[in-house]
Design an enzyme around this catalytic site. Structure first.
Site, mmCIF file in Angstrom:
data_model
loop_
_atom_site.group_PDB
_atom_site.id
_atom_site.type_symbol
_atom_site.label_atom_id
_atom_site.label_comp_id
_atom_site.label_asym_id
_atom_site.label_seq_id
_atom_site.Cartn_x
_atom_site.Cartn_y
_atom_site.Cartn_z
ATOM 1 N N PRO A 192 0.841 -1.221 -0.070
ATOM 2 C CA PRO A 192 0.004 0.014 0.044
ATOM 3 C C PRO A 192 0.692 1.227 -0.017
ATOM 4 C CG PRO A 192 -0.854 -1.457 1.576
ATOM 5 C CD PRO A 192 0.543 -2.160 1.018
ATOM 6 N N ASN A 193 0.224 2.129 -0.718
ATOM 7 C CA ASN A 193 0.832 3.518 -0.635
ATOM 8 C C ASN A 193 -0.174 4.755 -0.912
ATOM 9 O OD1 ASN A 193 2.500 6.059 -2.244
ATOM 10 N ND2 ASN A 193 4.081 4.547 -1.229
ATOM 11 N N HIS A 412 9.665 23.962 4.026
ATOM 12 C CA HIS A 412 8.922 22.842 3.799
ATOM 13 C C HIS A 412 7.432 23.095 2.827
ATOM 14 C CE1 HIS A 412 6.099 18.918 4.458
ATOM 15 N NE2 HIS A 412 7.176 18.601 3.394
ATOM 16 N N HIS A 413 7.358 22.632 1.737
ATOM 17 C CA HIS A 413 5.946 22.906 0.947
ATOM 18 C C HIS A 413 5.441 21.665 0.543
ATOM 19 C CE1 HIS A 413 7.526 26.846 -0.528
ATOM 20 N NE2 HIS A 413 7.119 27.204 0.537
ATOM 21 N N GLU A 414 4.513 21.082 1.623
ATOM 22 C CA GLU A 414 3.643 20.257 1.154
ATOM 23 C C GLU A 414 2.501 20.558 0.067
ATOM 24 O OE1 GLU A 414 2.008 17.003 -0.029
ATOM 25 O OE2 GLU A 414 3.771 16.356 1.052
ATOM 26 N N HIS A 482 10.378 15.811 -2.944
ATOM 27 C CA HIS A 482 9.826 14.269 -2.466
ATOM 28 C C HIS A 482 8.737 14.073 -3.122
ATOM 29 C CE1 HIS A 482 12.343 13.401 1.202
ATOM 30 N NE2 HIS A 482 12.778 14.380 0.775
ATOM 31 N N GLU A 483 8.389 12.918 -3.309
ATOM 32 C CA GLU A 483 7.258 12.104 -4.259
ATOM 33 C C GLU A 483 7.203 12.595 -5.717
ATOM 34 O OE1 GLU A 483 6.776 11.852 -0.061
ATOM 35 O OE2 GLU A 483 6.150 13.751 -1.154
ATOM 36 N N GLU A 501 13.582 12.196 -3.320
ATOM 37 C CA GLU A 501 13.285 11.091 -2.702
ATOM 38 C C GLU A 501 13.053 9.960 -3.489
ATOM 39 O OE1 GLU A 501 10.249 10.006 0.720
ATOM 40 O OE2 GLU A 501 9.617 10.975 -1.004
ATOM 41 N N GLU A 507 11.974 6.988 6.438
ATOM 42 C CA GLU A 507 10.715 7.051 7.068
ATOM 43 C C GLU A 507 9.999 5.715 7.073
ATOM 44 O OE1 GLU A 507 8.244 9.771 4.659
ATOM 45 O OE2 GLU A 507 8.749 8.875 2.749
#
Length: 703
Positions: A192-193, A412-414, A482-483, A501, A507
């Site tokens: 799962p992701n 950090h920018h999500e 990331h992602e 990443e 993590e």
């Protein structure tokens, strides 16, 4: 100084007897053959020291709504040249990189349509790169790719180190098996992701690492992924043929192309020595030189961060526990904080103090901005604005405080996967960073891409990542993505891309754990395209020490966590554990303080994918060397010699190693530190515990 040797030969329409072309590598060990088969089907073949690497394989593209570019070709031109230059990366594993290849560019014309394409091959001593080029022309000005049909016909049922093919994530554990076993192992491999879209029971990701039964190491990937869809590989497991499979966009198209244009390079790295794969710079060399005239603002970074405590569940990103709320109805000044929000002014100051005390460059802070209560899994277009802090995070005060300590804060920018929302806020967000002294940003794309239907690796979203990277450069900001899509050497052209990443990082040790062989494989796979922000340095391997409800553990000994700073190359390295834990192990923490993040030279002392890797690296501008070794769950005895040291000089070796009885699962914190005097004539034997390793600093005596 670059040296170019050019030998160009232009031809008119060639007779069928003259269609076969041969191109050798500069050292003569690799041979590329190009040919047109019956029906005008373009093919290529690659051999190494006379052994098949890629058997005769088809080239071409299937187009949507029109005649495809797969057959009916005649060769109408060819050009050859040799190229040899030495260039200096802004940061990297070596001070200089040699870019030496022989090139063949074959022009093909399709009689039925009068369309022309060019296939350009470059053969290096360590492998092959080739791409499709689409010149500007009346008959081919704009087209849609239905599928790219590039084949890689293998010479056997190779051992493979593979990930399930997926349009949205590479965050899977690597499976080691024969290619013929992929189909049977695929279901278990798809774990799962937050966002995932697999496409085939034999679909695989790149970089794909292979080992033939007769000892050839082969790596298949791509380079210079710009304005194009990310390539995966679909395996025909009856015939052992891999075929390119591009990531589709929201309507199923694989690429919208306007000429003139080029595809990314398709790459095949090959050697009979595993270490040569790790040292290859082929992917970097197939990218263009840097676009920036001024690179003085791009600097490698060693950092700590408010991160691992949230990953383990000790703390939270959110300011409140108000889940499933609509943010525009919330006044954060009036709601009750949850008491576990980590990104608060006082706590961040503690990290800044720790960074300053131990000589770190920066502090990453996640969860500083409003919106964390209202985004995960909701597919909302507008969640974060990237400039509004929670009430307990004083941006101005922390900026001032960090400056007095000589420490930077990493933004950090999500994005919550909402690429359109991020683009609408991007200028304001980067201006905000400039105002408060932030010079680096960690971007995140957790969850499905919004607008829905797009994928993390399709052409449109890849263009978004590129837009962010170039926009960041306008503001002199470095990017750690990331992602996002896995790297393809673009950091040569855009060296402000200092981290990615695009794989299972540390993590996942809090989400159930990475396999013990994980870090013996990633340098052969994920790192082929560029460095990874792996976030090593976890000393407290029992996650329950921070969160009693989390029973996960880090599948590594403490000594191996030190080794990762050498084996998992990145110009952006994090000491990921909590300051209070490091304060309990300051003797081991000394290696993290000492180890460099930028290098003048790199040697591979031992290597076998899935089993072990030992690197030695020379610090940028210094005489110091650092060694790191990581092994799988079986453990081993490492035997190395230090002949890479400068002859005639004495060095003090500080060895951080597993103690007798150490084990990644049962006794992970058992380590020992010893010092001895060494020279280039010294040979060392060192135990690596199961899931363990060692790290060595080699400092010139008297320094």
């Amino acid at each position: 100084m670059a040296r170019q040797l050019l030998a160009i030969c232009g031809l008119a329409l060639l007779s069928p007897a003259a269609l076969a072309e041969e191109l050798k590598s500069p050292n003569g060990q690799l041979t590329l053959n190009f040919d047109l088969q019956a029906g005008g089907v373009p093919t290529y073949r690659l051999t190494y020291k006379g052994r098949d690497v890629i058997k005769a394989s088809k080239l071409g593209l299937e187009l949507k709504g029109t005649t495809s570019l797969q057959s009916g070709f005649a060769q109408t031109d060819k050009q050859t040249r040799s190229f040899d230059e030495t260039w200096q990366p802004v940061w990297g594993e070596a001070k200089t990189i040699r870019n030496h290849y022989n090139e063949l560019a074959v022009t093909l014309t399709q009689a039925e349509t009068q369309r022309t394409i060019r296939v350009r091959f470059r053969v290096f001593d360590d492998g092959l790169g080739f791409r499709y080029e689409f010149p500007r022309q009346p008959k081919l000005d704009y087209f849609t790719i239905k599928e790219e049909r590039t084949q890689f016909a293998l010479a056997g049922d190779h051992k493979a180190f593979w990930l399930p093919g997926d349009y949205d994530t590479q965050e899977y554990s690597t499976v080691t098996s024969k290619l013929s076993e992929v189909r049977g192992k695929m279901k278990a491999a798809v774990t799962p992701n937050a966002s995932q879209t697999t496409f085939s029971p034999t679909g695989l990701q790149t970089p794909l690492m292979l080992k033939s039964q007769d000892g050839l190491y082969i790596n298949i990937h791509e380079a210079a992924l710009i304005d194009y869809s990310c390539m995966h590989l679909d395996l025909d497991d009856k015939n052992m043929v891999l075929e390119s499979h591009l990531t589709p966009d929201a309507v199923g198209d694989k690429g919208l192309i306007q000429t003139p244009a080029n595809s990314p390079w398709r790459t095949v790295i090959v050697s009979d020595k595993a270490g040569d794969i790790l040292l290859s710079k082929l992917v970097l060399n197939l990218n263009e030189p840097t676009k920036f005239k001024d690179v003085s603002w791009i600097k490698p970074v060693k950092y700590v961060g408010v991160w691992w405590e949230m990953i383990t569940g000790k703390s939270t990103w959110s300011y409140t526990n108000m889940d499933n709320i609509k943010l525009d109805s919330v006044d954060y000044q009036k709601v009750k904080p949850n008491g576990t929000h980590a990104a608060n002014t006082a706590h961040v100051k503690e990290y800044i103090d720790f960074a300053a005390q131990h000589g770190f460059d920066a502090v990453l802070v996640e969860g500083w901005n409003t919106g964390w209560e209202d985004w995960f899994g909701k597919h909302k277009d507008y969640v974060f604005d990237f400039v509004t802090p929670y009430p307990d995070f004083d941006v101005a005060e922390l900026s001032r405080y960090a400056a007095t300590k000589g420490v930077k804060i990493i933004m950090h920018h999500e994005t919550s996967g909402s690429v359109r929302n991020y683009e609408r806020h991007l200028d304001e967000a980067f201006q905000f960073m400039n105002k408060y002294g932030y010079n680096a940003v960690k971007t995140g794309y957790v969850g499905d891409i919004v607008p829905l239907g797009h994928h993390h690796y399709d052409q449109w979203v890849n263009n978004h990542y590129q837009y962010v990277l170039e926009k960041a450069a306008d503001y002199k900001i470095m990017v750690n993505g990331h992602e996002a899509v896995r790297p393809t050497g673009l950091a040569r052209t855009y060296p402000n891309l200092i981290g990615n990443e695009a794989a299972r990082g540390t993590e996942y040790e809090s989400f159930g754990g990475n396999n013990a062989d994980h870090t013996t494989i990633l340098p052969f796979t994920r790192l082929i395209g560029g460095p990874m922000d792996y976030t090593p340095g976890i000393f407290q391997t029992k996650v329950s020490a921070y969160n009693p409800q989390n029973t996960s553990f880090v599948h590594s000994t403490l000594a191996r966590q030190l080794a990762l700073y050498v084996t998992m190359y990145s110009p952006l390295q994090m000491a990921a554990d909590l300051p209070e834990t490091y304060n309990k192990h300051l003797d081991a923490f000394q290696f993290i303080k000492d180890v460099a993040v930028d290098w003048d030279d790199t040697k591979v002392l031992e290597a076998e994918p899935g089993d072990y890797i030992t690197y030695a690296r020379k610090a940028k501008g210094k005489s110091s060397w650092f060694v790191g070794s990581t092994c799988d769950e079986n453990g081993r005895t490492s035997k190395i010699d230090l002949s890479f040291l400068e002859p005639g000089k004495k060095y003090v070796a500080t060895i951080y190693a597993d103690s007798k009885g150490a084990h990644y699962q049962y006794n992970p914190q058992a380590y020992q530190i010893r010092k001895l005097n060494v020279t280039s004539k010294t040979k060392l034997t060192q135990l690596c515990a199961p899931g363990g390793g060692y790290a060595i600093s080699l400092i010139e005596a008297g320094r």
